[in-house]
Design a protein around this motif. Structure first.
Motif, PDB file in Angstrom:
ATOM      1  N   ALA A 128       0.826  -1.203   0.000  1.00  0.00           N
ATOM      2  CA  ALA A 128       0.000   0.000   0.000  1.00  0.00           C
ATOM      3  C   ALA A 128       0.864   1.258   0.000  1.00  0.00           C
ATOM      4  CB  ALA A 128      -0.923  -0.005   1.215  1.00  0.00           C
ATOM      5  N   LYS A 129       1.993   1.218   0.700  1.00  0.00           N
ATOM      6  CA  LYS A 129       2.883   2.375   0.761  1.00  0.00           C
ATOM      7  C   LYS A 129       3.741   2.494  -0.495  1.00  0.00           C
ATOM      8  CE  LYS A 129       3.242   2.366   5.823  1.00  0.00           C
ATOM      9  NZ  LYS A 129       4.157   2.237   6.986  1.00  0.00           N
ATOM     10  N   ASP A 130       4.265   1.373  -0.948  1.00  0.00           N
ATOM     11  CA  ASP A 130       5.163   1.368  -2.104  1.00  0.00           C
ATOM     12  C   ASP A 130       4.995   0.041  -2.839  1.00  0.00           C
ATOM     13  OD1 ASP A 130       7.111   1.592  -3.980  1.00  0.00           O
ATOM     14  OD2 ASP A 130       8.808   1.559  -2.594  1.00  0.00           O
ATOM     15  N   PRO A 131       4.169   0.012  -3.890  1.00  0.00           N
ATOM     16  CA  PRO A 131       3.915  -1.251  -4.597  1.00  0.00           C
ATOM     17  C   PRO A 131       5.187  -1.936  -5.085  1.00  0.00           C
ATOM     18  CG  PRO A 131       2.374   0.438  -5.301  1.00  0.00           C
ATOM     19  CD  PRO A 131       3.393   1.127  -4.438  1.00  0.00           C
ATOM     20  N   GLU A 132       6.200  -1.146  -5.421  1.00  0.00           N
ATOM     21  CA  GLU A 132       7.434  -1.737  -5.932  1.00  0.00           C
ATOM     22  C   GLU A 132       8.171  -2.527  -4.863  1.00  0.00           C
ATOM     23  OE1 GLU A 132      10.946   0.702  -6.998  1.00  0.00           O
ATOM     24  OE2 GLU A 132      10.490   0.037  -9.038  1.00  0.00           O
ATOM     25  N   SER A 133       8.067  -2.078  -3.616  1.00  0.00           N
ATOM     26  CA  SER A 133       8.786  -2.756  -2.534  1.00  0.00           C
ATOM     27  C   SER A 133       8.035  -3.978  -2.015  1.00  0.00           C
ATOM     28  CB  SER A 133       9.025  -1.782  -1.377  1.00  0.00           C
ATOM     29  OG  SER A 133       7.800  -1.440  -0.758  1.00  0.00           O
ATOM     30  N   ALA A 134       6.805  -4.205  -2.493  1.00  0.00           N
ATOM     31  CA  ALA A 134       6.010  -5.335  -2.004  1.00  0.00           C
ATOM     32  C   ALA A 134       6.730  -6.657  -2.237  1.00  0.00           C
ATOM     33  CB  ALA A 134       4.644  -5.342  -2.681  1.00  0.00           C
ATOM     34  N   PHE A 135       7.406  -6.765  -3.376  1.00  0.00           N
ATOM     35  CA  PHE A 135       8.127  -8.007  -3.669  1.00  0.00           C
ATOM     36  C   PHE A 135       9.217  -8.265  -2.637  1.00  0.00           C
ATOM     37  CE2 PHE A 135      12.040  -9.698  -5.634  1.00  0.00           C
ATOM     38  CZ  PHE A 135      11.639 -11.014  -5.776  1.00  0.00           C
ATOM     39  N   PHE A 136       9.971  -7.224  -2.297  1.00  0.00           N
ATOM     40  CA  PHE A 136      11.074  -7.406  -1.360  1.00  0.00           C
ATOM     41  C   PHE A 136      10.573  -7.682   0.057  1.00  0.00           C
ATOM     42  CE2 PHE A 136      12.921  -4.805  -4.773  1.00  0.00           C
ATOM     43  CZ  PHE A 136      14.004  -5.602  -5.106  1.00  0.00           C
ATOM     44  N   LYS A 137       9.361  -7.238   0.369  1.00  0.00           N
ATOM     45  CA  LYS A 137       8.807  -7.459   1.707  1.00  0.00           C
ATOM     46  C   LYS A 137       7.956  -8.722   1.781  1.00  0.00           C
ATOM     47  CE  LYS A 137      10.592  -3.583   3.020  1.00  0.00           C
ATOM     48  NZ  LYS A 137      11.830  -3.592   3.841  1.00  0.00           N
ATOM     49  N   ARG A 138       7.859  -9.427   0.674  1.00  0.00           N
ATOM     50  CA  ARG A 138       6.939 -10.559   0.616  1.00  0.00           C
ATOM     51  C   ARG A 138       7.262 -11.641   1.632  1.00  0.00           C
ATOM     52  NH1 ARG A 138       5.212 -13.691  -4.972  1.00  0.00           N
ATOM     53  NH2 ARG A 138       3.515 -14.933  -4.075  1.00  0.00           N
ATOM     54  N   LEU A 139       8.533 -11.861   1.899  1.00  0.00           N
ATOM     55  CA  LEU A 139       8.931 -12.901   2.849  1.00  0.00           C
ATOM     56  C   LEU A 139       9.167 -12.352   4.253  1.00  0.00           C
ATOM     57  CD1 LEU A 139      11.364 -15.040   0.649  1.00  0.00           C
ATOM     58  CD2 LEU A 139       8.909 -15.339   1.039  1.00  0.00           C
ATOM     59  N   GLU A 140       9.011 -11.040   4.416  1.00  0.00           N
ATOM     60  CA  GLU A 140       9.206 -10.460   5.742  1.00  0.00           C
ATOM     61  C   GLU A 140       8.069 -10.828   6.685  1.00  0.00           C
ATOM     62  OE1 GLU A 140      11.884  -9.002   6.818  1.00  0.00           O
ATOM     63  OE2 GLU A 140      12.822  -9.230   4.850  1.00  0.00           O
ATOM     64  N   GLY A 141       6.952 -11.319   6.123  1.00  0.00           N
ATOM     65  CA  GLY A 141       5.833 -11.719   6.965  1.00  0.00           C
ATOM     66  C   GLY A 141       6.013 -13.073   7.625  1.00  0.00           C
ATOM     67  N   LEU A 142       7.116 -13.756   7.331  1.00  0.00           N
ATOM     68  CA  LEU A 142       7.366 -15.060   7.962  1.00  0.00           C
ATOM     69  C   LEU A 142       7.600 -14.882   9.460  1.00  0.00           C
ATOM     70  CD1 LEU A 142       9.704 -16.900   5.428  1.00  0.00           C
ATOM     71  CD2 LEU A 142       7.344 -17.477   5.992  1.00  0.00           C
ATOM     72  N   ARG A 198      14.934 -15.158   1.892  1.00  0.00           N
ATOM     73  CA  ARG A 198      14.595 -13.891   2.546  1.00  0.00           C
ATOM     74  C   ARG A 198      15.851 -13.061   2.791  1.00  0.00           C
ATOM     75  NH1 ARG A 198      11.659 -13.854   8.365  1.00  0.00           N
ATOM     76  NH2 ARG A 198      13.672 -14.768   8.949  1.00  0.00           N
ATOM     77  N   ASN A 199      16.916 -13.700   3.253  1.00  0.00           N
ATOM     78  CA  ASN A 199      18.175 -12.988   3.477  1.00  0.00           C
ATOM     79  C   ASN A 199      18.769 -12.484   2.162  1.00  0.00           C
ATOM     80  OD1 ASN A 199      18.029 -13.455   6.250  1.00  0.00           O
ATOM     81  ND2 ASN A 199      19.140 -15.401   6.102  1.00  0.00           N
ATOM     82  N   GLU A 200      18.663 -13.303   1.114  1.00  0.00           N
ATOM     83  CA  GLU A 200      19.181 -12.889  -0.190  1.00  0.00           C
ATOM     84  C   GLU A 200      18.418 -11.682  -0.724  1.00  0.00           C
ATOM     85  OE1 GLU A 200      18.930 -16.262  -2.707  1.00  0.00           O
ATOM     86  OE2 GLU A 200      20.471 -17.421  -1.637  1.00  0.00           O
TER      87      GLU A 200
END
Length: 303
Positions: A128-142, A198-200
């Motif tokens: 919602a804040k930055d659609p482009e960063s959604a991919f990089f945050k996708r695994l941060e919800g683990l 996620r680290n990568e």
């Protein structure tokens, strides 16, 4: 907590106080759910169906899985309660239903190794804040599950209805991992791979941001250079077009003046010719007049 969607962003909601109070008082109805069996049901919103899963020592050592699915894609929560000394049940774990393919599902995996749940709100808020960063945050919800094993005995689970306007349809089942050894090993491997990825991604995001900034820089320069080249070529064409005798007003006047002069000289020449012809005719008339006078004089003498 549960989630509902507002403008595409999941918002967490809580388990109702009535359900928690009834569980703490021990007044809830608990239905048996044998290992290897499944139960279908429908639960009203903000209500819960309780199930007791009894496991043996061998089953506890092998590992146990409890899953809930809904082909109707209902929203629900899978709850795990621990029994206290007074005979009541206190909420210990909860899993939100997530859409997986054509169903919604939630599961708890007690397999003697660390497993993870996915908190979709982390990725949704980032998108919602930055659609482009959604991919990089996708695994941060683990998020690591707090309990990785169960002891032998009876354990209390519940399916909590999270639909807002209708009942939630579900199927709950309890399984022993002994009959799913290959699947258990695959889950262990995939969890490790996801953590490494996620680290990568965290490192790759830094590289990507730098490359993106560089790309924007060279893109801006490309636009500027293109404008400069277009302007230089335009100036060059203008200079080329300056090499011409017919393009200026003074050149046109010169051309017109030359034509007028030529025409004037031609007219003057015509006048001179006419004058010469007139002079010849006068001389002829004088000769004829003189000749006639001489003839008349001769006639008189003869007479």
């Amino acid at each position: 907590m549960s989630t509902f969607s507002k403008l595409g962003v999941p918002i967490k909601t809580s388990v109702s106080a009535n359900v928690l109070e009834e569980a703490m008082s021990g007044t809830v109805t608990v239905r048996p759910l044998p290992i290897g069996a499944s139960v279908n049901g429908k639960v009203d919103k903000q209500c819960a169906h309780f199930f007791g899963v009894t496991i043996s020592e061998q089953q506890a050592e092998s590992g146990v899985v409890v899953r809930v699915t809904s082909t109707a894609q209902s929203k629900f929560k899978l709850l795990y309660f621990e029994q206290d000394s007074s005979g009541g049940y206190g909420l210990a774990l909860q899993e939100e239903s997530e859409k997986t393919g054509k169903v919604t599902s939630a599961g708890m995996y007690f397999l003697h190794f660390q497993v993870y749940r996915m908190d979709s709100t982390v990725n949704a808020l980032a998108a919602a804040k930055d659609p482009e960063s959604a991919f990089f945050k996708r695994l941060e919800g683990l998020q690591p599950c707090e309990v990785s094993e169960l002891k032998a005995g009876t354990h209390i689970f519940a399916v909590y209805g999270d639909n807002f306007f209708k009942t939630a349809s579900y199927t709950i089942e309890a399984l022993c991992a002994k009959t799913y050894e290959d699947t258990t090993e695959k889950l262990k491997e995939i969890e490790a791979q996801i953590l490494r990825k996620r680290n990568e991604l965290r490192q790759f995001e830094t590289e990507y941001r730098k490359a993106l900034a560089r790309f924007q820089e060279v893109t801006n320069r490309y636009t500027q250079e293109k404008q400069t080249v277009d302007e230089l070529l335009k100036q060059r064409d203008t200079i080329h077009s300056s090499f011409s005798v017919v393009k200026t007003q003074s050149g046109n006047n010169l051309s017109n003046g030359s034509s007028s002069k030529a025409q004037g000289e031609e007219s003057k020449g015509d006048g001179d010719s006419a004058g010469e012809e007139g002079g010849s005719e006068s001389k002829d008339r004088s000769k004829r007049k003189w000749f006639n006078l001489n003839i008349k004089g001769s006639d008189k003498k003869l007479g």
